[in-house]
Design a protein around this motif. Structure first.
Motif, PDB file in Angstrom:
ATOM      1  N   TRP A 211      -8.009   2.714   5.136  1.00 50.64           N
ATOM      2  CA  TRP A 211      -7.683   1.660   3.385  1.00 50.64           C
ATOM      3  C   TRP A 211      -8.766   0.493   4.568  1.00 50.64           C
ATOM      4  O   TRP A 211      -9.498  -0.307   5.538  1.00 50.64           O
TER       5      TRP A 211
ATOM      6  N   HIS B 121      -7.425   4.983  -0.739  1.00 55.95           N
ATOM      7  CA  HIS B 121      -7.928   4.927   1.034  1.00 55.95           C
ATOM      8  C   HIS B 121      -8.524   6.989   0.812  1.00 55.95           C
ATOM      9  O   HIS B 121      -8.865   6.943  -0.090  1.00 55.95           O
TER      10      HIS B 121
ATOM     11  N   LEU C  53       1.210  -1.262   0.226  1.00 54.20           N
ATOM     12  CA  LEU C  53       0.178   0.125  -0.193  1.00 54.20           C
ATOM     13  C   LEU C  53       1.227   1.042  -0.049  1.00 54.20           C
ATOM     14  O   LEU C  53       1.855   1.625   0.235  1.00 54.20           O
TER      15      LEU C  53
END
Length: 948
Positions: free
Chosen positions: A560, A569, A527
């Protein structure tokens, strides 16, 4: 929520420096831990820290012979007289100088204190002396040229041996004897480390720092000392001229005075009534010639001299003897060296029994239990405490804290265990009930940054700056999984989801979040989005959610959804750099502490800010010795670095770069309570101001290190080119800090990772009266009257309204077993929750296990359909914790007695077989006897018939 939290125990630090002592029964060891005292119960496998705190680190300890009074002296010379019964400080006394040793006499009437070159003898308060004023000075001995180092009393408590740095041992008499004032023992070539009297004798053994041991034999026994009055100093006056008769009269008076002062001479003087004066003079003249010969002389003779530890000095020429202990009954001498080696010798032949190396750091203190089978050793360099049984060569206790600061901690889901990580790269598991560490993991090679437990309590994970996330199995005590990133990353935080399937970690040098699968051990997602180091992660505690919250130094909070949305997100801007994020137990809110000293609470669904708490002023200032700015200016740079929700989600616990931890109410956004974790002035940043007496034109004198003498005249201060080792190492005071705070899932306690160690605070409701829906009719008398009338429900409700633990326990235990279900069915919901909470507290220490299990079973059977919503989660976790601990205790007892029961069973079976065999033999004998009698009678009858 109640806030009567008090300090309960200290974990993570088992020994700092100072004297180790055993209790008179030999089952416990008393250890100084910083400015506190911890008692380790070796028989019950439990530790307890006394609720007593000194202003500085404690160094000298000793316990009275009856075990009721403890004297503790800190490094600044302040003495504390502590009652071991009430665990309170009775009296304080300031010596104003460093005290190197303190020792009680064997009869408990006096104790001696070594300060500089003097020895102070004080009366011990208590029934032995009838003196209840503390620290009453009786005598002072002065004679040592250098500082005194050790003290030893004789078995009769009449003589005192004092060792000093001037390489001599001096013998002093507590009473006044005719044949002893003081005696000097020399012959050593280094400072004295220990001197030990033999049991019921004045023979003595002396040990010096270079390993030299001298054994001395006294010329007198204990009954050979002659008590005499104090010597009167007569003024020097010119003697008057006397005639011969007057001179004879004066001599006669002197003779009579000497005879009256000497009991032995009185026995030798014959009784006289009608004798002439001339005959008396003749007899006294003969006796006075032998006065000096009849008084036995006190002295010592050196029997032997030995040099111990030659092998240690061959391996390391700078090694020296640091501590020694002697057991008088078994005549075992234990000595420890600066290299971590200790030896056992048998005196007086000085035969080596055993030698063992416990570490590479010096042995600071040694103690031997009263039976003589256990030896306690403390190493201050690494904070290690060992109790060794020398006959079986096994460890009774082996505990060691983190060698450096503790950085993070985490509770197990039931609150029974605590996992801690430190800067030394080690992960330790502690039992909250016993206070002992039962396993240590050393797989990490760098500092631990975060620890998280799984919801099923089967494993936990830890992140480290070495670039790995490791998973540890609690049951098998092994590292079963190691997670790494494609490129080397220093992980600053980690998180586990509620199902234990996903693991996430944030990078410190690479601003990304990595997500792995625990079962597969594969990297699932990376991420990206943060523009600064990711310092904290938190998964939602809701079982059906995989929501993840992260904060970074880029002043953002990001939410998230790892499974459904991947890298998508939601970003929330913060007013400063984020330091930590936590979810509320129901998963509806998140709280973030920032570098500005504020705590912000956000709604997860709407991303709205619920409240803001400004806690910078609550942190408190504190000026370090190296600070060039004032504490007020220094406060502007402080902030909360650790944050957690309470078990019910109504409050926040926060700590950071100060000695204070704060509890805030989220609803009112106010400070509810503030705790000061320590009063130890041996740590830095404890005071808001620097003492101007220490400020000079050259700087702060507190920054100048004190030189301590070692072997060979070396000093502790490391100068370039003078000594080997780290030339940048400086022995400065550690700065007080709060590294991590966590609430127990049961809500009954919380733990704080600090510079002092792992501190536990728990609820103490003993002195707090907190009734619940109290009415005038609810009294202890009414509860007992209802119990007498067998009105169980009304009695229990009245007891719960009073909310006194003893009365509630009495009301619960008086209910018959057959009426438990009916009583639970008649209780309202609020009262039933309180009953279950009380049972969760009682089941852990009660012996009525089956009785309380009937209460628990009836409660869940009656309200099984709505148990999850009716009973709060902290209560259920506390109940699980108590039952798990009781199950473990019973399992240990059964395992321990399994073979004994099997042996008794086999022995009983053999006894029954032997008894059955004996019964069969008896039956056979009886049948044989009966058959024999029958044949004999028939033969006699036949003979009679034939004769007829």
């Amino acid at each position: 929520m109640k806030f009567a939290f008090k300090f309960s125990n200290l974990l993570g630090t088992v020994y700092r420096k100072g004297d180790l002592i055993f209790t008179p029964d030999g089952n416990s060891v008393i250890s100084p831990v910083g400015n506190r005292i911890t008692i380790y119960d070796l028989k019950n496998n439990k530790s307890n820290t006394l609720p007593i705190e000194s202003d500085y680190n404690l160094t000298a300890l000793d316990l009275s012979p009856n075990g009721c009074t403890l004297i503790a002296v800190n490094e600044e010379g302040e003495a504390y007289l502590i009652s071991m019964i009430s665990c309170t400080v009775i009296h304080r006394y300031k010596f104003f100088k460093t005290v190197r040793a303190v020792k009680f006499s064997p009869d408990g009437k006096h104790f001696a204190v070594c300060k500089e070159s003097n020895v102070f003898i004080m009366k011990s308060p208590g029934p032995y002396t009838g003196e209840y004023n503390a620290f009453v000075m009786e005598r002072v001995f002065k004679g040592a040229i250098d500082d005194t180092t050790c003290i030893e009393w004789s078995s009769c408590s009449r003589l005192l041996a004092v060792g000093s740095k001037d390489m001599c041992v001096r013998i002093y008499a507590l009473e006044q004897f005719k044949n002893l004032r003081s005696y000097l023992l020399g012959g050593h070539s280094h400072s004295i480390v220990g001197c030990f009297f033999e049991k019921n004798s004045y023979d003595i053994t002396t040990v010096s720092q270079n390993g030299q041991v001298c054994i001395w034999e006294c010329t007198l026994e204990e009954d050979g000392m002659i008590v005499g009055p104090p010597q009167k100093r007569k003024k020097t006056e010119p003697k008057p001229e006397l005639s011969d008769d007057a001179e004879d009269d004066l001599k006669l008076e002197e003779i009579i005075e000497k005879i009256e002062n000497n009991k032995q001479l009185e026995e030798s003087v014959p009784s006289y009534t009608h004798e002439n004066e001339s005959d008396i003079r003749d007899k006294l003249g003969k006796i006075i010639k032998n006065v000096d010969d009849d008084v036995p002389k006190f002295g010592y003779k050196k029997i032997s001299k030995h040099y111990l530890g030659d092998e240690v000095r061959k391996q390391n020429s700078s090694a020296y003897l640091t501590t020694a202990a002697y057991h008088k009954d078994t005549k075992i001498l234990v000595i420890g060296f600066s290299t971590g080696v200790f030896f056992l010798y048998e005196l007086p032949d000085v035969n080596l029994i055993h030698s063992l190396s416990i570490s590479e750091h010096q042995v600071s203190s040694i103690a031997i239990s009263k039976p003589g089978d256990w030896i306690a050793l403390g190493c201050s360099g690494i904070g290690q405490l060992l109790v060794w049984e020398w006959q079986s060569e096994q460890y009774v206790l082996k505990q060691q804290g983190h060698s450096s600061d503790m950085t993070c901690l985490c509770y197990s889901p039931d609150g029974q265990y605590i996992a801690t990580g430190g800067q030394d790269g080690k992960v330790k598991l502690w039992n909250t009930a016993t206070g002992f560490c039962f396993v240590t993991f050393s797989e990490h090679t760098s500092s631990i940054t975060d620890i998280q437990f799984s919801a099923n309590k089967k494993f936990f994970i830890s992140s480290s700056l070495d670039g790995t996330i490791r998973c540890f199995d609690i049951n098998r005590y092994r590292n079963f999984r190691t997670l790494t990133s494609p490129t080397p990353v220093q992980f600053s935080c980690c998180a586990l989801d509620s199902s234990g399937e996903l693991c996430a970690a944030g990078g410190q040098d690479v601003f990304e979040i990595y997500v792995w699968s625990i079962k597969l051990g594969k990297l699932l997602e990376i991420l990206g989005g943060h523009e600064g180091p990711v310092v904290s992660l938190a998964f939602s505690p809701v079982l059906t959610s995989s929501a993840l919250a992260s904060v970074s130094w880029d002043k953002t909070l990001r939410l998230w959804n790892c499974i459904e949305e991947g890298s998508d997100h939601e970003t929330i801007q913060l007013n400063a750099d984020g330091l930590q994020v936590v979810y509320r137990p129901d998963g509806q809110e998140v709280a973030v502490c920032t570098l500005s000293g504020q705590i912000c609470v956000f709604n997860v669904r709407t991303s709205d800010q619920m409240c803001t708490i400004d806690g910078r002023n609550d942190l408190g200032s504190g000026r370090s010795d190296t600070d060039l700015i004032t504490s007020k200016k220094n406060l502007r740079a402080k902030a909360f670095t650790s944050l957690c929700y309470s078990a019910d989600g109504q409050c926040l616990l926060a700590g950071g770069q100060s000695k204070n931890i704060c509890i805030y109410s989220i609803k009112e956004s106010i400070l509810l309570k503030k705790f000061e974790i320590t009063l130890n002035k041996s740590l830095d940043s404890m005071s808001d101001f620097i003492n101007r007496r220490h400020l000079t034109e050259f700087g702060n004198l507190l920054l100048v290190e004190k030189r301590t003498e070692l072997e060979g005249g070396d000093v502790a201060l490391r100068l370039p080119g003078v000594r080997k080792g780290d030339m940048a190492d400086r022995n400065l005071k550690p700065e007080i800090r709060v590294f991590c705070v966590r609430f127990s899932p049961t809500g009954q306690s919380f733990s704080v990772a600090t510079t002092e160690g792992l501190m536990q605070y728990s609820l103490n409701s003993g002195g707090v009266f907190q009734p619940f829906e109290l009415e005038l009719s609810a009294t202890p008398q009414s509860v007992r009257e209802a119990l007498a009338k067998q009105e169980w429900s009304s009695a229990l409700i009245s007891a719960l309204r009073l909310n006194e633990p003893k009365i509630v326990q009495e009301a619960i235990e008086r209910v018959p077993l057959k009426d438990i279900s009916l009583t639970i069915a008649n209780l309202p919901d609020d009262y039933l929750r309180r009953v279950l909470k009380t049972i969760s507290d009682l089941v852990e220490g009660s012996c009525h296990i089956e009785f309380y299990l009937h209460w628990i079973s009836s409660a869940f059977t009656t309200h099984g359909s709505r148990a999850q919503g009716m009973f709060p989660m902290p209560t259920l976790l506390a109940l699980e914790k108590g039952l798990s601990r009781k199950y473990q205790q019973l399992s240990d007892i059964c395992d321990f007695n399994k073979y004994t029961i099997r042996y008794i069973k086999d022995l009983g079976r053999k006894h029954d077989e032997q008894a059955n065999a004996m019964e069969v033999d008896d039956e056979l004998k009886s049948e044989a006897d009966s058959s024999g009698r029958g044949t004999g009678e028939s033969e006699i009858d036949s003979d009679a018939d034939s004769m007829a």
